[in-house]
Enzyme design. Structure first.
Site, PDB file in Angstrom:
ATOM      1  N   CYS A 134      30.987 -21.721   4.625  1.00  0.00           N
ATOM      2  CA  CYS A 134      32.030 -22.731   4.458  1.00  0.00           C
ATOM      3  C   CYS A 134      31.467 -24.139   4.665  1.00  0.00           C
ATOM      4  O   CYS A 134      30.691 -24.628   3.860  1.00  0.00           O
ATOM      5  CB  CYS A 134      33.193 -22.420   5.396  1.00  0.00           C
ATOM      6  SG  CYS A 134      34.663 -23.428   5.122  1.00  0.00           S
ATOM      7  N   ASP A 180      40.189 -17.972  -3.573  1.00  0.00           N
ATOM      8  CA  ASP A 180      39.617 -19.057  -2.759  1.00  0.00           C
ATOM      9  C   ASP A 180      39.881 -20.384  -3.456  1.00  0.00           C
ATOM     10  O   ASP A 180      39.233 -20.717  -4.436  1.00  0.00           O
ATOM     11  CB  ASP A 180      38.111 -18.826  -2.591  1.00  0.00           C
ATOM     12  CG  ASP A 180      37.480 -19.769  -1.577  1.00  0.00           C
ATOM     13  OD1 ASP A 180      38.139 -20.763  -1.198  1.00  0.00           O
ATOM     14  OD2 ASP A 180      36.331 -19.519  -1.184  1.00  0.00           O
ATOM     15  N   HIS A 212      39.043 -16.819   1.348  1.00  0.00           N
ATOM     16  CA  HIS A 212      38.068 -17.728   1.950  1.00  0.00           C
ATOM     17  C   HIS A 212      37.779 -17.350   3.402  1.00  0.00           C
ATOM     18  O   HIS A 212      38.695 -17.084   4.175  1.00  0.00           O
ATOM     19  CB  HIS A 212      38.615 -19.159   1.893  1.00  0.00           C
ATOM     20  CG  HIS A 212      37.627 -20.193   2.330  1.00  0.00           C
ATOM     21  ND1 HIS A 212      36.677 -20.723   1.492  1.00  0.00           N
ATOM     22  CD2 HIS A 212      37.440 -20.786   3.528  1.00  0.00           C
ATOM     23  CE1 HIS A 212      35.958 -21.610   2.141  1.00  0.00           C
ATOM     24  NE2 HIS A 212      36.400 -21.667   3.391  1.00  0.00           N
TER      25      HIS A 212
END
Length: 245
Positions: A134, A180, A212
């Site tokens: 991320c 996502d 995600h």
């Protein structure tokens, strides 16, 4: 953008069970979780998501990489300011833009590049792999673009620009979630098109039934998500086995 800015989905996490076996050290003034044999000439650096280097999930992943023969370092790239683990009610109220303003590229990148430089000076490794989740994925891509590492692995990336991907020619493996909004299908397609043009060695895998954060913050009681997390990790291990010598 090759991936979009972080959102509330980046704050969702399920803590994993387990007792980390590594230790926290002071690495050139940066608190760093380490695991594995420090004499190994193959090093993996985990560039964390917004939960930081003390989050148990990330430490357990570091231990798993160490079990593959790597010396693993997870530096505090957040300067002691990770996102706290929160309830669903707290998530909705959290000031994510305020947090992000304290962790811009200008603030975070010198920490990451300094760690890599000190690893090279202290250990003279034959190869360095970096794993970015991320928030941290952006910096792995930038390290690859600067040819500061040997190979990179990123999962559900955020904040990466097309210009940053344009600089990547070194090996990269990307683990993507089926659903996502930060790294949707159109952004995956743009990223792959650039890597093809660059003739980079790459892999992109999309995992069904995931959202995600799955590669490090998934709910392990949900079978399809647990499988995806474990498969993404094993793919990273195989990729690094090929490219980190």
């Amino acid at each position: 953008m090759a991936s979009n800015p972080p959102g509330i989905c980046c704050l969702v996490a399920v803590k994993h069970e387990g007792v980390p076996t590594g230790k926290l050290i002071d690495f050139h003034g940066i608190e760093t979780y380490t695991a594995g044999d420090a004499t190994s000439k193959k090093i993996v650096v985990i560039v964390t998501d917004i939960f930081g280097h003390t989050f148990v999930n990330t430490q357990l992943i570091a231990d798993a990489f160490a079990a593959q023969g790597y010396y693993v370092l997870v530096p505090d790239i957040l300067k002691g300011d990770p996102i706290p683990y929160m309830s669903q009610e707290e998530l909705a109220k959290y000031n994510l833009p305020g947090w992000l303003s304290r962790h811009t590229v200008e603030i975070t990148e010198p920490i990451v590049t300094g760690v890599i430089a000190n690893i090279k000076a202290d250990f003279a490794p034959t190869s360095i792999g970096a794993v970015g989740y991320c928030f941290g994925a952006k910096y792995v891509v930038r390290l690859l673009g600067d040819k500061a590492i040997t190979a990179g692995a990123i999962a559900h990336p955020s904040f990466i620009t097309e210009e940053e991907v344009e600089k990547v020619t070194l090996p990269i493996i990307i683990s993507a979630a089926e659903v996502d909004r930060v790294f949707p299908a159109e952004n995956r397609a743009k990223t792959e098109a650039i890597l093809v043009k660059n003739k980079a060695t790459y892999e992109i895998t999309v995992y069904a039934g995931t959202t995600h954060g799955f590669a490090c913050r998934v709910d392990p009681t949900i079978a399809v998500q647990k499988y995806a997390k474990e498969r993404a990790f094993s793919s990273q291990v195989a990729f690094f086995a090929e490219h980190l010598k």
